[in-house]
Scaffold this active site. Structure first.
Site, PDB file in Angstrom:
ATOM      1  N   CYS A   1       0.851  -1.185   0.000  1.00 25.02           N
ATOM      2  CA  CYS A   1       0.000   0.000   0.000  1.00 25.02           C
ATOM      3  C   CYS A   1       0.886   1.233   0.000  1.00 25.02           C
ATOM      4  CB  CYS A   1      -0.879   0.041   1.254  1.00 25.02           C
ATOM      5  SG  CYS A   1      -2.144  -1.210   1.328  1.00 25.02           S
ATOM      6  N   LEU A   2       0.941   1.969  -1.105  1.00 22.18           N
ATOM      7  CA  LEU A   2       1.780   3.157  -1.156  1.00 22.18           C
ATOM      8  C   LEU A   2       1.281   4.075  -2.272  1.00 22.18           C
ATOM      9  CD1 LEU A   2       4.269   4.236   0.360  1.00 22.18           C
ATOM     10  CD2 LEU A   2       5.684   3.273  -1.452  1.00 22.18           C
TER      11      LEU A   2
END
Length: 291
Positions: A157-158
Site C-alpha cells: 500500500c503506497l
C-alpha cells in the site's frame, strides 16, 4: 509483457546507472538490478531500517515495469495506498530525519511534466488500458509481517505507486518510499489492502487481514490495530519473520517450537507461521483455525 519501448528502456537504463553510483543509496542499503537482462523485470533489494523490527533484514522485491513507464508507475497489486507524506511524521528521530532528507534530495517530487496529463489521456483511451495496468507490479518477494504489506502476496500500500505518481519520480522514489514505509507502518490504511483481493487470496491469515478484521468488527478494547493493541507481540512477530525470511538476527525459540508442532501435524511450515502470527501465537487457536 511485450517488448519495452525505447523510451522506457532508456529511462530504466539511466536510473539503474544513477542508483549504482549513488553513495546515499548505498548507505541506505538499496539496490536495483535487471532480472534476466530484461529492462521490464527488475530485482530490488532493501535493508530493514535501523532501530526497527526489520533491522538487518534484507528484503527482495519484484519490480515489473510497464511499457508506458515513467508516465505510468509499476502498479501495486491488491489495491490500497499509504500516503508517502504521512511517513515523514517523526522528524525528531535522527535515523528517520536522515532518510527523509535522502528521500527529498534523491526522490523528491519535481514539477509535473506538462505533457503528462495529455499522455495519460492517450493511454486511457487505449481499450487495453485496464489490462495493461495489471501487468506491472511492485511487491515483496521476501515475506514480511507489516500492516501495509500483504504477507500472502507481497502487495504494497503506497500512494507514490498509484495516484500520487508523476513522471519525474523514479525507481529511487519507489525504493526509498518502501524503506520509509518499513520504518513507519500506517495501520490506519491497512483495511484498503484487501479491498480488491486477488482471486486466489482466499485466506484471511496475514497481518493486513487481521487488522482489516479488527476494523470491520471493532470492540471497545480493539478500536486500534493489532500493532497498537498488542505492540510487544506485533514487534516479536515482525522480528521473527525478519529473521526467518530476511536473515535478521532475532531468534525466538518459543515461536519456532510452535511452528514445529504444527508442521508435525502435517501443516506446511509457511502456513503454520502465517496462522500462528495471525492468532497472536496461540497454538490452540491456530489448531482450531487450521483443523
Amino acid at each position: 509483457m511485450t517488448c519495452m519501448s525505447s523510451v522506457a528502456a532508456k529511462r530504466i537504463f539511466r536510473e539503474l546507472n544513477l542508483i549504482s553510483r549513488c553513495e546515499d543509496l548505498r548507505k541506505c542499503h538499496i539496490h536495483v538490478e535487471l532480472r534476466n537482462d530484461d529492462f521490464s523485470q527488475l530485482k530490488g533489494m532493501v535493508r530493514g531500517p535501523p532501530d526497527t523490527v526489520y533491522d538487518m533484514g534484507d528484503f527482495e522485491l519484484d519490480i515489473v515495469v510497464p511499457d508506458s513507464y515513467p508516465f505510468i508507475p509499476p502498479k501495486v497489486l491488491g489495491g490500497g495506498r499509504t500516503r508517502a507524506s504521512s511517513l515523514r511524521k517523526d522528524k525528531n528521530d535522527e535515523t528517520t530525519a536522515v532518510k527523509i532528507k535522502c528521500f527529498r534530495i534523491i526522490a523528491g517530487r519535481k514539477r509535473k511534466d506538462p505533457n503528462e496529463d495529455q499522455y495519460h489521456q492517450l493511454i486511457k483511451s487505449d481499450p487495453e488500458y485496464e489490462t495493461n495496468q495489471d501487468v506491472s507490479a511492485v511487491k515483496f518477494k521476501t515475506p514480511v509481517w507489516h500492516p501495509n504489506i500483504s504477507s500472502a502476496t507481497g502487495s504494497i500500500c503506497l500512494d507514490v505507486l498509484q495516484e500520487e505518481w508523476v513522471a519525474s519520480m523514479s525507481l529511487q522514489t519507489i525504493m526509498l518510499a518502501i524503506q520509509l514505509l518499513l520504518a513507519n507502518p500506517e495501520p490506519d490504511n491497512t483495511q484498503l489492502l484487501l479491498a480488491n483481493p486477488e482471486p486466489d487470496n482466499t485466506q484471511v491469515s496475514d497481518c493486513s487481514a487481521v487488522l482489516t478484521a479488527l476494523f470491520a468488527n471493532p470492540e471497545p478494547e480493539s478500536t486500534q490495530c493489532h500493532m497498537f493493541m498488542n505492540p510487544s507481540c506485533f514487534d516479536m512477530t515482525a522480528r521473527y519473520w525478519t529473521a526467518l525470511y530476511a536473515g535478521g538476527p532475532y531468534r525466538n525459540e518459543e515461536f519456532q517450537e510452535k511452528v514445529r508442532k504444527l508442521v508435525n501435524m502435517g501443516v506446511d511450515e509457511r502456513e503454520s507461521c502465517v496462522t500462528l502470527s495471525s492468532c497472536d501465537w496461540c497454538l490452540e487457536t491456530a489448531v482450531a483455525k487450521l483443523f
